[in-house]
Design a protein around this motif. Sequence first.
Motif, PDB file in Angstrom:
ATOM      1  N   LYS A   1       0.848  -1.214   0.000  1.00 42.36           N
ATOM      2  CA  LYS A   1       0.000   0.000   0.000  1.00 42.36           C
ATOM      3  C   LYS A   1       0.865   1.238   0.000  1.00 42.36           C
ATOM      4  N   LYS A   2       1.869   1.218   0.894  1.00 43.36           N
ATOM      5  CA  LYS A   2       2.745   2.370   1.036  1.00 43.36           C
ATOM      6  C   LYS A   2       3.451   2.655  -0.299  1.00 43.36           C
ATOM      7  N   TRP A   3       3.918   1.579  -0.947  1.00 47.45           N
ATOM      8  CA  TRP A   3       4.640   1.796  -2.204  1.00 47.45           C
ATOM      9  C   TRP A   3       3.704   2.347  -3.279  1.00 47.45           C
ATOM     10  N   LEU A   4       2.500   1.821  -3.359  1.00 49.30           N
ATOM     11  CA  LEU A   4       1.560   2.305  -4.380  1.00 49.30           C
ATOM     12  C   LEU A   4       1.240   3.790  -4.170  1.00 49.30           C
ATOM     13  N   VAL A   5       1.063   4.153  -2.905  1.00 51.18           N
ATOM     14  CA  VAL A   5       0.781   5.566  -2.594  1.00 51.18           C
ATOM     15  C   VAL A   5       1.980   6.436  -2.987  1.00 51.18           C
ATOM     16  N   GLN A   6       3.164   5.941  -2.606  1.00 51.68           N
ATOM     17  CA  GLN A   6       4.386   6.680  -2.889  1.00 51.68           C
ATOM     18  C   GLN A   6       4.606   6.811  -4.400  1.00 51.68           C
ATOM     19  N   ALA A   7       4.381   5.714  -5.135  1.00 50.16           N
ATOM     20  CA  ALA A   7       4.573   5.731  -6.589  1.00 50.16           C
ATOM     21  C   ALA A   7       3.590   6.699  -7.227  1.00 50.16           C
ATOM     22  N   HIS A   8       2.349   6.672  -6.742  1.00 50.78           N
ATOM     23  CA  HIS A   8       1.315   7.552  -7.297  1.00 50.78           C
ATOM     24  C   HIS A   8       1.669   9.010  -7.053  1.00 50.78           C
ATOM     25  N   GLN A   9       2.045   9.334  -5.807  1.00 51.88           N
ATOM     26  CA  GLN A   9       2.389  10.727  -5.493  1.00 51.88           C
ATOM     27  C   GLN A   9       3.649  11.170  -6.238  1.00 51.88           C
ATOM     28  N   GLY A  10       4.587  10.222  -6.398  1.00 48.23           N
ATOM     29  CA  GLY A  10       5.802  10.524  -7.163  1.00 48.23           C
ATOM     30  C   GLY A  10       5.459  10.852  -8.607  1.00 48.23           C
ATOM     31  N   ASN A  11       4.556  10.053  -9.186  1.00 49.74           N
ATOM     32  CA  ASN A  11       4.153  10.300 -10.572  1.00 49.74           C
ATOM     33  C   ASN A  11       3.465  11.655 -10.714  1.00 49.74           C
ATOM     34  N   LEU A  12       2.564  11.951  -9.769  1.00 45.63           N
ATOM     35  CA  LEU A  12       1.855  13.240  -9.820  1.00 45.63           C
ATOM     36  C   LEU A  12       2.866  14.386  -9.786  1.00 45.63           C
ATOM     37  N   THR A  13       3.866  14.254  -8.884  1.00 47.50           N
ATOM     38  CA  THR A  13       4.875  15.298  -8.747  1.00 47.50           C
ATOM     39  C   THR A  13       5.685  15.449 -10.021  1.00 47.50           C
TER      40      THR A  13
ATOM     41  N   HIS B   1      14.374  10.570  -8.726  1.00 51.88           N
ATOM     42  CA  HIS B   1      14.463   9.295  -9.433  1.00 51.88           C
ATOM     43  C   HIS B   1      15.301   8.277  -8.667  1.00 51.88           C
ATOM     44  N   ARG B   2      16.300   8.775  -7.928  1.00 49.53           N
ATOM     45  CA  ARG B   2      17.057   7.846  -7.073  1.00 49.53           C
ATOM     46  C   ARG B   2      16.123   7.274  -6.008  1.00 49.53           C
ATOM     47  N   ASP B   3      15.276   8.138  -5.440  1.00 50.79           N
ATOM     48  CA  ASP B   3      14.301   7.670  -4.443  1.00 50.79           C
ATOM     49  C   ASP B   3      13.322   6.679  -5.075  1.00 50.79           C
TER      50      ASP B   3
ATOM     51  N   ALA C   1      11.249   1.247  -5.456  1.00 47.31           N
ATOM     52  CA  ALA C   1      10.830   0.116  -6.295  1.00 47.31           C
ATOM     53  C   ALA C   1      11.619  -1.139  -5.920  1.00 47.31           C
ATOM     54  N   ARG C   2      12.899  -0.949  -5.643  1.00 43.12           N
ATOM     55  CA  ARG C   2      13.742  -2.086  -5.269  1.00 43.12           C
ATOM     56  C   ARG C   2      13.224  -2.710  -3.962  1.00 43.12           C
ATOM     57  N   GLU C   3      12.893  -1.863  -3.012  1.00 44.08           N
ATOM     58  CA  GLU C   3      12.360  -2.332  -1.732  1.00 44.08           C
ATOM     59  C   GLU C   3      11.060  -3.101  -1.931  1.00 44.08           C
TER      60      GLU C   3
ATOM     61  N   SER D   1       8.731  -0.870 -13.769  1.00 38.44           N
ATOM     62  CA  SER D   1       8.897   0.593 -13.731  1.00 38.44           C
ATOM     63  C   SER D   1      10.366   0.984 -13.609  1.00 38.44           C
ATOM     64  N   SER D   2      11.137   0.107 -12.963  1.00 36.53           N
ATOM     65  CA  SER D   2      12.523   0.455 -12.671  1.00 36.53           C
ATOM     66  C   SER D   2      13.350   0.879 -13.891  1.00 36.53           C
ATOM     67  N   PRO D   3      13.256   0.134 -15.026  1.00 42.15           N
ATOM     68  CA  PRO D   3      14.057   0.573 -16.183  1.00 42.15           C
ATOM     69  C   PRO D   3      13.689   1.989 -16.651  1.00 42.15           C
ATOM     70  N   VAL D   4      12.419   2.369 -16.471  1.00 41.48           N
ATOM     71  CA  VAL D   4      12.000   3.724 -16.873  1.00 41.48           C
ATOM     72  C   VAL D   4      12.666   4.747 -15.958  1.00 41.48           C
ATOM     73  N   PHE D   5      12.645   4.472 -14.643  1.00 38.72           N
ATOM     74  CA  PHE D   5      13.299   5.380 -13.695  1.00 38.72           C
ATOM     75  C   PHE D   5      14.789   5.497 -14.014  1.00 38.72           C
ATOM     76  N   ARG D   6      15.396   4.339 -14.314  1.00 35.78           N
ATOM     77  CA  ARG D   6      16.840   4.330 -14.566  1.00 35.78           C
ATOM     78  C   ARG D   6      17.165   5.138 -15.826  1.00 35.78           C
ATOM     79  N   LYS D   7      16.327   4.969 -16.839  1.00 35.81           N
ATOM     80  CA  LYS D   7      16.560   5.718 -18.081  1.00 35.81           C
ATOM     81  C   LYS D   7      16.462   7.217 -17.800  1.00 35.81           C
ATOM     82  N   HIS D   8      15.428   7.608 -17.070  1.00 37.12           N
ATOM     83  CA  HIS D   8      15.282   9.037 -16.718  1.00 37.12           C
ATOM     84  C   HIS D   8      16.505   9.529 -15.937  1.00 37.12           C
ATOM     85  N   LEU D   9      16.909   8.728 -14.952  1.00 29.59           N
ATOM     86  CA  LEU D   9      18.032   9.135 -14.100  1.00 29.59           C
ATOM     87  C   LEU D   9      19.295   9.365 -14.936  1.00 29.59           C
ATOM     88  N   ASN D  10      19.551   8.433 -15.868  1.00 27.01           N
ATOM     89  CA  ASN D  10      20.743   8.591 -16.710  1.00 27.01           C
ATOM     90  C   ASN D  10      20.666   9.860 -17.551  1.00 27.01           C
ATOM     91  N   MET D  11      19.501  10.128 -18.110  1.00 30.73           N
ATOM     92  CA  MET D  11      19.358  11.330 -18.947  1.00 30.73           C
ATOM     93  C   MET D  11      19.481  12.592 -18.113  1.00 30.73           C
TER      94      MET D  11
END
Lengths: 223, 206
Positions: free
Chosen positions: A35-47, A128-130, A135-137, A154-164
């Motif tokens: 639950k916590k991760w879904l909430v966090q992912a959702h709020q992260g996406n909104l941000t 993106h590091r967060d 996601a790893r957790e 989702s992780s590869p998308v975050f990683r791609k963003h982070l690299n860019m």
Amino acid sequence: MSILRVVPVAGAVVAFSAAGMAPAAAQQDVSARDKKWLVQAHQGNLTEVTVGTIAQRKGKSKAVRSLGAMLVSDHSKLDRAVQDTARRLGVSLPAEPSTAQKALAARLNAMHGKAFDRAWLNALIKDHRDDLAAAREEVRLGTAAEAQHLATVSSPVFRKHLNMLLRAREADPPGHVAAGSGGLATAAPDGRPLALGYGLLSAGLLVTAGGALLWRRPVPWRG
Amino acid sequence: MEGLTIAGVVSAVLGAALTVCGAALVMRPAPRVTPQALDAGTVPTAVGGPATHPAAADTGSPPVRLEIPDLRVRARVLPVGVRPDGTLEVPPSARDLGWWRGGAAPGSATGTVVIAGHVDTAREGPGALFGLRGVRMGGRINVRSADGRTRDYRIVARRAYPKQRLPHSVFAQDSPARLVLITCTGSFDRRTSSYSHNLVVYAQPD
């Protein structure tokens, strides 16, 4: 480029949906962590959608503006997947980002030019590091297979963003170099021949004084 | 008596002239842009070709050591980034140099390899680039990279720029392959513990 970068996200969404359709997904053990991760992912996406939109409008460099557009598009797609998963797992999601995230957006919105670009890149790199760590957790410690699967894809998308983001930050040249605090290397010699000046000055004064004496008091010499 | 009087007058006039000359030399104001006296040589600039991202043309290897034989400089080189305020990081030790990892690496076909170092620090005294303002045009800089190769550069120009107006072109990545060394020079402000100018030495692959 734009097609290429959509593929992993679209892939993630399709892969996720397929998993979502699987009958096994119906009975999943949804833990507090899921639950916590879904909430966090959702709020992260909104941000990220919000600050991505800000970057499209305010970015000084083309790199920041196009990164902004990419974040808006990718995180919108990711968020649709997060919302679908949450609905299926019976997790209710907040309508807004966290207070801290809203404050970040407001702070960025108040900045301009190069300072905006730098602050934006730094904030998004941290974000993106967060995202990646969370996601790893979730993959490691979550219990709902569907949420874990979403974290995995989702992780590869975050990683791609982070690299860019990292590359954009490194491509931004420094404006200043502060490379001295000792004061031992002060100024170039300024080219004034001070020794010569003082020499001439004192010699001149002596000769003037001598001349004046001769001129004024010639009498004793005659005697 | 006549002769002595004449000698007296001549001496007095001559002395006065000397005094005036001396005073003029002493009291002349210091030139305002003294660091510009350090400028020498011709800066190798962009040839106007298409701008390529360093990574695209990057065939180089990150520098690990730098030597300037003329100045007996031998220093370690560490990769550095840019702080959020836009200043280039410089390694904490005055003896080390920092290579801007956002720029070209030695051996790259194009772009500027940027290496910065302290002229001095309050804590450690003279830094690795203390003597940089004394380099001669045509002098050598040898850079060893992580790939084990040493690449030689020849010094072609030296410039002093007011710190607040350090040109962006110093960091150009659409430039011909070149190396720039950056340190501080000029007058020192004790209040802010900082120098007024940046000293930039440009070198080309030999």
